[in-house]
Motif scaffolding. Structure first.
Motif, PDB file in Angstrom:
ATOM      1  N   ARG A  83     -23.777  21.956 -19.880  1.00  0.00           N
ATOM      2  CA  ARG A  83     -23.461  23.337 -19.490  1.00  0.00           C
ATOM      3  C   ARG A  83     -24.578  24.314 -19.859  1.00  0.00           C
ATOM      4  NH1 ARG A  83     -18.510  20.938 -19.785  1.00  0.00           N
ATOM      5  NH2 ARG A  83     -16.939  21.857 -18.423  1.00  0.00           N
ATOM      6  N   ALA A  84     -25.364  23.976 -20.853  1.00  0.00           N
ATOM      7  CA  ALA A  84     -26.411  24.890 -21.305  1.00  0.00           C
ATOM      8  C   ALA A  84     -27.416  25.194 -20.203  1.00  0.00           C
ATOM      9  CB  ALA A  84     -27.119  24.310 -22.520  1.00  0.00           C
ATOM     10  N   ILE A  85     -27.599  24.246 -19.282  1.00  0.00           N
ATOM     11  CA  ILE A  85     -28.517  24.506 -18.175  1.00  0.00           C
ATOM     12  C   ILE A  85     -27.829  24.316 -16.839  1.00  0.00           C
ATOM     13  CG2 ILE A  85     -30.599  23.898 -19.463  1.00  0.00           C
ATOM     14  CD1 ILE A  85     -30.506  21.171 -18.047  1.00  0.00           C
ATOM     15  N   GLY A  86     -26.648  23.739 -16.844  1.00  0.00           N
ATOM     16  CA  GLY A  86     -26.036  23.321 -15.584  1.00  0.00           C
ATOM     17  C   GLY A  86     -24.851  24.155 -15.148  1.00  0.00           C
ATOM     18  N   MET A 103     -31.433  32.363 -29.963  1.00  0.00           N
ATOM     19  CA  MET A 103     -30.254  31.512 -29.858  1.00  0.00           C
ATOM     20  C   MET A 103     -29.254  32.137 -28.896  1.00  0.00           C
ATOM     21  SD  MET A 103     -27.624  30.230 -32.840  1.00  0.00           S
ATOM     22  CE  MET A 103     -28.776  30.676 -34.082  1.00  0.00           C
ATOM     23  N   VAL A 104     -28.554  31.296 -28.158  1.00  0.00           N
ATOM     24  CA  VAL A 104     -27.489  31.791 -27.291  1.00  0.00           C
ATOM     25  C   VAL A 104     -26.235  30.963 -27.551  1.00  0.00           C
ATOM     26  CG1 VAL A 104     -28.196  30.321 -25.344  1.00  0.00           C
ATOM     27  CG2 VAL A 104     -26.835  32.373 -24.930  1.00  0.00           C
ATOM     28  N   ILE A 105     -25.103  31.665 -27.601  1.00  0.00           N
ATOM     29  CA  ILE A 105     -23.810  30.998 -27.804  1.00  0.00           C
ATOM     30  C   ILE A 105     -22.891  31.430 -26.669  1.00  0.00           C
ATOM     31  CG2 ILE A 105     -21.860  30.615 -29.388  1.00  0.00           C
ATOM     32  CD1 ILE A 105     -24.438  29.998 -30.785  1.00  0.00           C
ATOM     33  N   VAL A 106     -22.255  30.483 -26.009  1.00  0.00           N
ATOM     34  CA  VAL A 106     -21.346  30.824 -24.920  1.00  0.00           C
ATOM     35  C   VAL A 106     -20.027  30.087 -25.120  1.00  0.00           C
ATOM     36  CG1 VAL A 106     -20.980  30.822 -22.416  1.00  0.00           C
ATOM     37  CG2 VAL A 106     -23.291  31.085 -23.340  1.00  0.00           C
ATOM     38  N   ALA A 107     -18.909  30.837 -24.966  1.00  0.00           N
ATOM     39  CA  ALA A 107     -17.583  30.210 -25.037  1.00  0.00           C
ATOM     40  C   ALA A 107     -16.869  30.496 -23.728  1.00  0.00           C
ATOM     41  CB  ALA A 107     -16.791  30.747 -26.211  1.00  0.00           C
ATOM     42  N   ASP A 108     -16.298  29.447 -23.142  1.00  0.00           N
ATOM     43  CA  ASP A 108     -15.652  29.559 -21.839  1.00  0.00           C
ATOM     44  C   ASP A 108     -14.141  29.646 -22.024  1.00  0.00           C
ATOM     45  OD1 ASP A 108     -15.114  29.561 -19.174  1.00  0.00           O
ATOM     46  OD2 ASP A 108     -15.668  27.458 -18.821  1.00  0.00           O
ATOM     47  N   GLU A 109     -13.581  30.760 -21.598  1.00  0.00           N
ATOM     48  CA  GLU A 109     -12.143  31.008 -21.668  1.00  0.00           C
ATOM     49  C   GLU A 109     -11.566  30.889 -23.078  1.00  0.00           C
ATOM     50  OE1 GLU A 109      -9.834  28.977 -18.742  1.00  0.00           O
ATOM     51  OE2 GLU A 109     -11.312  29.286 -17.151  1.00  0.00           O
ATOM     52  N   PRO A 110     -12.085  31.662 -24.017  1.00  0.00           N
ATOM     53  CA  PRO A 110     -11.458  31.686 -25.342  1.00  0.00           C
ATOM     54  C   PRO A 110     -10.126  32.439 -25.280  1.00  0.00           C
ATOM     55  CG  PRO A 110     -13.220  33.294 -25.240  1.00  0.00           C
ATOM     56  CD  PRO A 110     -13.222  32.600 -23.905  1.00  0.00           C
ATOM     57  N   ARG A 111      -9.162  32.028 -26.071  1.00  0.00           N
ATOM     58  CA  ARG A 111      -7.862  32.702 -26.081  1.00  0.00           C
ATOM     59  C   ARG A 111      -7.275  32.701 -27.476  1.00  0.00           C
ATOM     60  NH1 ARG A 111      -5.983  30.046 -20.651  1.00  0.00           N
ATOM     61  NH2 ARG A 111      -6.900  31.554 -19.262  1.00  0.00           N
ATOM     62  N   PRO A 112      -6.524  33.717 -27.917  1.00  0.00           N
ATOM     63  CA  PRO A 112      -6.314  34.960 -27.160  1.00  0.00           C
ATOM     64  C   PRO A 112      -7.451  35.955 -27.357  1.00  0.00           C
ATOM     65  CG  PRO A 112      -5.027  35.004 -29.156  1.00  0.00           C
ATOM     66  CD  PRO A 112      -5.752  33.703 -29.156  1.00  0.00           C
ATOM     67  N   VAL A 113      -8.252  35.778 -28.439  1.00  0.00           N
ATOM     68  CA  VAL A 113      -9.376  36.692 -28.656  1.00  0.00           C
ATOM     69  C   VAL A 113     -10.451  36.358 -27.636  1.00  0.00           C
ATOM     70  CG1 VAL A 113     -11.032  37.537 -30.327  1.00  0.00           C
ATOM     71  CG2 VAL A 113      -8.799  36.707 -31.094  1.00  0.00           C
ATOM     72  N   THR A 114     -10.992  37.352 -26.953  1.00  0.00           N
ATOM     73  CA  THR A 114     -11.877  37.066 -25.847  1.00  0.00           C
ATOM     74  C   THR A 114     -13.273  37.647 -25.993  1.00  0.00           C
ATOM     75  OG1 THR A 114     -11.021  39.041 -24.762  1.00  0.00           O
ATOM     76  CG2 THR A 114     -10.008  36.929 -24.171  1.00  0.00           C
ATOM     77  N   GLY A 115     -13.448  38.587 -26.875  1.00  0.00           N
ATOM     78  CA  GLY A 115     -14.711  39.319 -26.917  1.00  0.00           C
ATOM     79  C   GLY A 115     -15.853  38.501 -27.456  1.00  0.00           C
ATOM     80  N   LYS A 138     -12.088  26.527 -23.414  1.00  0.00           N
ATOM     81  CA  LYS A 138     -12.120  25.358 -22.549  1.00  0.00           C
ATOM     82  C   LYS A 138     -13.415  24.581 -22.776  1.00  0.00           C
ATOM     83  CE  LYS A 138     -12.644  25.543 -18.058  1.00  0.00           C
ATOM     84  NZ  LYS A 138     -12.548  26.081 -16.672  1.00  0.00           N
ATOM     85  N   ALA A 139     -14.467  25.329 -23.009  1.00  0.00           N
ATOM     86  CA  ALA A 139     -15.783  24.700 -23.210  1.00  0.00           C
ATOM     87  C   ALA A 139     -16.655  25.673 -23.992  1.00  0.00           C
ATOM     88  CB  ALA A 139     -16.438  24.362 -21.869  1.00  0.00           C
ATOM     89  N   ALA A 140     -17.752  25.159 -24.528  1.00  0.00           N
ATOM     90  CA  ALA A 140     -18.670  26.028 -25.256  1.00  0.00           C
ATOM     91  C   ALA A 140     -20.043  25.378 -25.237  1.00  0.00           C
ATOM     92  CB  ALA A 140     -18.210  26.213 -26.700  1.00  0.00           C
ATOM     93  N   TRP A 141     -21.085  26.219 -25.254  1.00  0.00           N
ATOM     94  CA  TRP A 141     -22.430  25.653 -25.272  1.00  0.00           C
ATOM     95  C   TRP A 141     -23.392  26.590 -25.982  1.00  0.00           C
ATOM     96  CZ3 TRP A 141     -19.471  26.761 -21.053  1.00  0.00           C
ATOM     97  CH2 TRP A 141     -19.903  27.748 -20.141  1.00  0.00           C
ATOM     98  N   ALA A 142     -24.493  26.030 -26.442  1.00  0.00           N
ATOM     99  CA  ALA A 142     -25.425  26.821 -27.231  1.00  0.00           C
ATOM    100  C   ALA A 142     -26.819  26.219 -27.142  1.00  0.00           C
ATOM    101  CB  ALA A 142     -24.979  26.863 -28.690  1.00  0.00           C
ATOM    102  N   ILE A 143     -27.829  27.087 -27.287  1.00  0.00           N
ATOM    103  CA  ILE A 143     -29.222  26.628 -27.304  1.00  0.00           C
ATOM    104  C   ILE A 143     -29.946  27.357 -28.441  1.00  0.00           C
ATOM    105  CG2 ILE A 143     -31.338  26.299 -25.964  1.00  0.00           C
ATOM    106  CD1 ILE A 143     -29.722  26.951 -23.447  1.00  0.00           C
ATOM    107  N   VAL A 144     -30.798  26.618 -29.145  1.00  0.00           N
ATOM    108  CA  VAL A 144     -31.642  27.228 -30.162  1.00  0.00           C
ATOM    109  C   VAL A 144     -33.086  26.971 -29.757  1.00  0.00           C
ATOM    110  CG1 VAL A 144     -32.300  27.250 -32.593  1.00  0.00           C
ATOM    111  CG2 VAL A 144     -29.921  26.791 -31.943  1.00  0.00           C
TER     112      VAL A 144
END
Lengths: 375, 583
Positions: free
Chosen positions: B284-287, B528-540, B245-251
């Motif tokens: 989304r990275a800070i909010g 670095m941080v990587i975040v994925a919101d509601e990935p499907r079908p692979v979730t890990g 649904k969404a994704a964000w990252a910071i370096v």
């Protein structure tokens, strides 16, 4: 006579010089060539104005007694010509000009000379019968009426009014019974009133003059003109520093040039200009009264009154004492025809002055005063 | 008629004229001397004019050393019209159709705007670029005018949109750096005072005041547009491959705290911010607060190691995948027996982490987590930073001491998750994160400079070194983070796969997958941080986020020269140039 002569020349020259300076200042704010109006006015002055002044002043003024009739005829023809579309040049709804190459002339200015001369010639001949209804009133009025009609058709109400008043004044001075003139004035005023009431434009001008606060649009000229006097103060804002000439005051280089004199040079200059016109008037009256014959007297009187009246009416309009009408300030306003005709008229005055009793000084006036004492 | 009569009539006329002249003289004196100061002032006000000049807003450049323009003011015009003039000229239809054609608008819409009898002002189109507005001026359309304006232009469109932010139509920065540093960016408007002629044209010789104003300051970001571009590209790829649904990252540069890239998806075009949604504008990275899950575990491990409660070799029994604590089962993904602490982190054992944290105790756990920056805003120089949700122990539930260390019942921002990693990478010093390196005047004089600053010393150097090794181990062999490794680089980091809480408990289908780490593991430079919101079908997090970490990490390492001999690297050059500029 020399002194009066000199004073008249002094007044005329001063007025012309003041006019040129202010015209330069005024017109510099307009158009792409800041010298445009100055150059043209100088051309008129040097090419035609000054030469015709000298030519006329050396001519014996009596020649106008005979010349006036063909002049009247030509003037009437020219005034009629102006009205023909395609020949007359129409500016802002009035057909007043004829074109000759780069120059435009205003036949009404030359008609003024013819009418003064004509009225003076007529009244000097029939003045003694001034009491008669036909010869004292009807004929001269009919003659004036032809020109008045032609001028109203242009339309040029300012010139109509001036020529009418001058004509009647010469009749008055020439001996027409005063009762006739009173009747004439009343009916003339009635006709003038009707003319005004008929035309919403003219009516608006009069209303705006009477109630400037209620008609800000129509009173715009007047309001802006009064502002110029306010801003001028005693010594003025300095030559060339007028703000009102920057299109706030329309016709700043022609009919409203006096307001610019007032704004840039203040009360000192505006009253000086007024005094120069008074000087001109007084000199003119002295010269005409000391003329050797009644034609000269009436001619001089008409000329003096013509210049004086134009000045007085123009200044009255600019200072808000009379409703707006298109009248130039003699010698000062931009416009070649008016300048030339004013100079020709002054030249005639000079020639009358030359013809008057030599070494007379003020004696004839003194005599006249003596006579007055007895009545 | 005799001479006497004539003289009488002459004198009468003369007297009349002289009387009138006297009246005129009096009138002249009255007019010239009459008016009060107030009246004169009123007349002069009619002649005067004052015009405010637009203050030119400062530029924003990136921090890569090429100082590429990311935001600048361009000359533009508002196209406006006087409907009354247009209607009086009977030019409604031709004007509307010509304007519509030139401005690419609907003819009807323009015609409606122009057909407003009695109105004297209507806006046709705002912020029209100067080239186009000039073309319109040359058409000489009656009643159509231009009003000068500055158009805020972002050459790269959506690049770094959440960091840069935008400027609203009143010229006020309304998001990102544009908002946070608005008072620096905003120029001082100038003013011209002078006089006008009656046609409302300025008389140039009468100009009294001519103050051109000052342009706004220039802002140099820490954001490197090359890294930002890579991050955004990989996030877009992640979004389409994982159907998130969404994704964000910071370096981040761990040594200074500088943010080198910060991206959030969905994004929006800064040049068309009017058509963006609130969802797109959210940084989304800070909010966004979310339960991070396992990627928070390193904080608990660092705390326990720093307190000397455990060593990497300490052995715990992982209860074969299911442990009942206070009547509630805690499960591991893979059932394990005895595990060392190292193995526990490597395999992301919830049970081991919980047991270890119970030994640490609530208060110490809370204190360490606070020191790592959890539950409080980190003070990044951007608007809209969230604090996370982290209650003090008094408000914890019975099972909280076993859940909080594994990233449940606690919410963090991605920036906080990143800060845990960069603190460990930076020998236990927590740096304040920032996106603006310095602010300069138009002449290049430095007005403000963000210095790297230590906010807290969270763990000792030896603990930090141990943690770096542990986190490196968890990207090796059987580690959950093995997909974060890229060729030739020792990587350290931790995955996270958290069920999203919703009404009635945790969801079985909606996850947040994350990976937070740093590299090179033995001498870290980049976190670095990587975040994925509601990935499907692979979730890990290991399958979704870790590969993105690898993809970005590889390009960033090559760009910054982190491979092999780093003495000649670009990073060093950037760093040393900063040293020269007075750090």
């Amino acid at each position: 006579m020399r002194r009066v002569d000199t004073l008249l020349r002094f007044a005329t020259t001063s007025l012309i010089l003041v006019g040129l300076v202010i015209l330069y200042s005024t017109s510099s704010a307009r158009g792409s060539d800041p010298h445009f109006f100055l150059k043209r006015q100088l051309t008129w002055l040097l090419l035609f104005g000054v030469p015709s002044f000298y030519f006329v002043s050396v001519l014996d003024y009596r020649i106008w007694r005979r010349l006036c009739w063909p002049m009247l005829l030509v003037s009437a023809l020219l005034l009629a010509l102006v009205l023909i579309p395609g020949i007359g040049i129409r500016v802002k709804g009035s057909a007043r000009w004829l074109g000759f190459g780069p120059f435009r002339i205003q036949p009404s200015e030359f008609a003024k000379i013819a009418i003064i001369a004509g009225m003076a010639a007529y009244m000097s001949r029939y003045g003694r019968q001034g009491g008669q209804f036909l010869k004292g009133l009807v004929y001269p009025i009919a003659g004036l009426g032809i020109f008045a009609v032609l001028l109203v058709l242009e339309p040029d109400y300012g010139a109509t009014l001036i020529i009418g008043v001058i004509g009647v004044a010469i009749m008055f001075a020439g001996g027409t019974r005063i009762a006739y003139l009173v009747v004439l004035m009343v009916s003339g005023l009635g006709a003038f009133g009707t003319l005004i009431l008929q035309n919403p434009n003219r009516l608006g001008r009069v209303k705006a003059f009477l109630f400037p606060e209620l008609y800000p649009d129509q009173a715009y000229h007047l309001t802006q003109s009064l502002y110029a006097f306010y801003l001028g103060g005693v010594t003025g804002g300095g030559l060339g520093n007028s703000m009102q000439k920057r299109f706030y005051l329309p016709e700043a280089h022609t009919d409203f040039i006096f307001a610019i004199i007032a704004e840039e040079l203040g009360l000192l200059a505006s009253s000086a200009v007024l005094l120069l016109f008074v000087l001109y008037f007084v000199c003119g009256m002295l010269i005409s009264f000391r003329a050797p014959d009644s034609f000269g007297r009436l001619l001089g009187f008409g000329i003096t009154l013509m210049v004086g009246l134009q000045a007085v009416v123009n200044i009255a309009v600019v200072t808000g004492l009379a409703p707006t009408k298109g009248l130039a300030l003699p010698f000062i306003s931009y416009g070649g025809s008016n300048l030339i005709s004013s100079l020709i008229l002054t030249g005639i005055l000079i020639s009358i002055s030359k013809a008057s009793v030599p070494n007379g000084d003020l004696s004839s006036l003194a005599k006249a005063k003596d006579r007055l004492r007895y009545c | 008629m005799n001479d006497r009569g004539m003289l009488f009539r002459f004198c009468l006329m003369g007297f009349l004229m002289l009387s009138v002249s006297t009246v005129l003289g009096v009138r002249l004196a009255m007019l010239h001397l009459g008016p009060h100061e107030a009246r004169l002032e009123q007349i002069e006000r009619m002649h005067r004019f004052k015009q405010d000049l637009l203050g030119r807003r400062g530029t924003i450049v990136d921090g890569s050393g090429t100082t590429s323009l990311l935001a600048l003011d361009m000359a533009a015009d508002h196209v406006v019209a006087d409907p009354q003039v247009v209607l009086e000229a009977d030019a409604l239809i031709p004007t509307a159709s010509r304007l519509a054609e030139l401005l690419d608008l609907e003819v009807d819409a323009v015609a409606v705007k122009l057909h407003q009898p009695g109105r004297r002002y209507t806006r046709i189109s705002m912020f029209v670029p100067r080239e186009l507005s000039r073309a319109i001026s040359e058409e000489n359309l009656t009643g159509v005018f231009m009003r000068p304006a500055h158009l805020r232009y972002y050459p790269h469109g959506a690049l770094a949109c959440h960091v840069l932010g935008f400027v609203n139509h009143e010229g006020v920065g309304s998001a990102g750096v544009e908002q946070h540093y608005d008072r620096y960016l905003r120029g001082r408007p100038g003013v011209i005072q002078g006089r006008l002629d009656a046609l409302r044209r300025e008389i140039y010789t009468e100009r009294v005041v001519a103050d051109p104003g000052d342009p706004g300051h220039k802002i140099e970001l820490t954001i490197d547009q090359h890294i930002q571009l890579v991050v955004e590209r990989e996030l877009d790829a992640l979004l389409s491959s994982s159907r998130s649904k969404a994704a964000w990252a910071i370096v981040q540069d761990i040594r200074t705290g500088e943010i080198l890239a910060m991206a959030s998806r969905p994004a929006y075009d800064l040049n068309d911010f009017r058509h963006s949604t609130a969802d797109q504008r959210l940084n989304r990275a800070i909010g966004v607060n979310f339960e991070p899950g396992s990627s928070l575990k390193p904080a608990a491990f660092a705390a326990a190691l720093n307190e000397g409660i455990v060593t990497p070799e300490t052995v715990f029994h992982a209860e074969n995948g299911s442990w009942l604590y206070k009547g509630r089962p805690l499960r591991d993904v893979s059932a394990q027996g005895y595990l060392t602490v190292t193995e526990g982190l490597q395999r992301s054992s919830n049970i081991l982490t919980a047991k270890m944290s119970l030994m640490l105790g609530n208060d110490r756990l809370y204190q360490y987590f606070r020191d790592f920056g959890l539950g409080q805003p980190l003070g990044i120089d951007l608007p809209g930073e969230e604090a996370g949700i982290f209650h003090p122990p008094e408000r914890w539930y019975g099972i909280s001491p076993t859940r909080i260390p594994i990233g449940q019942g606690i919410a963090t921002t991605a920036l906080q998750l990143l800060t845990v990693q960069s603190t460990i990478a930076n020998d236990g010093y927590r740096m304040r994160p920032y996106v603006v390196r310095r602010i300069l005047t138009a002449d290049g004089e430095v007005v403000m400079e963000n210095q790297p600053s230590v906010v807290a010393r969270v763990i000792r150097s030896d603990t930090a070194a141990t943690m770096r090794e542990l986190l490196h181990q968890s990207t090796l062999d059987f580690g959950t983070g093995r997909r974060a490794v890229f060729a030739g680089m020792k990587v350290a980091g931790k995955t996270g796969t958290a069920q999203k809480p919703g009404p009635g408990g945790y969801s079985n289908t909606d996850y947040i997958a994350s990976f937070a780490g740093f590299f090179p593991a033995d001498d870290p430079v980049i976190a670095m941080v990587i975040v994925a919101d509601e990935p499907r079908p692979v979730t890990g997090g290991g399958r979704v986020a870790a590969p993105v970490f690898a993809a970005i990490g590889e390009e960033v390492s090559r760009y910054l020269g982190l491979y092999g001999d780093r003495s000649s690297s670009r990073m060093q050059m950037v760093q040393s140039s900063q040293d020269v500029s007075g750090r």
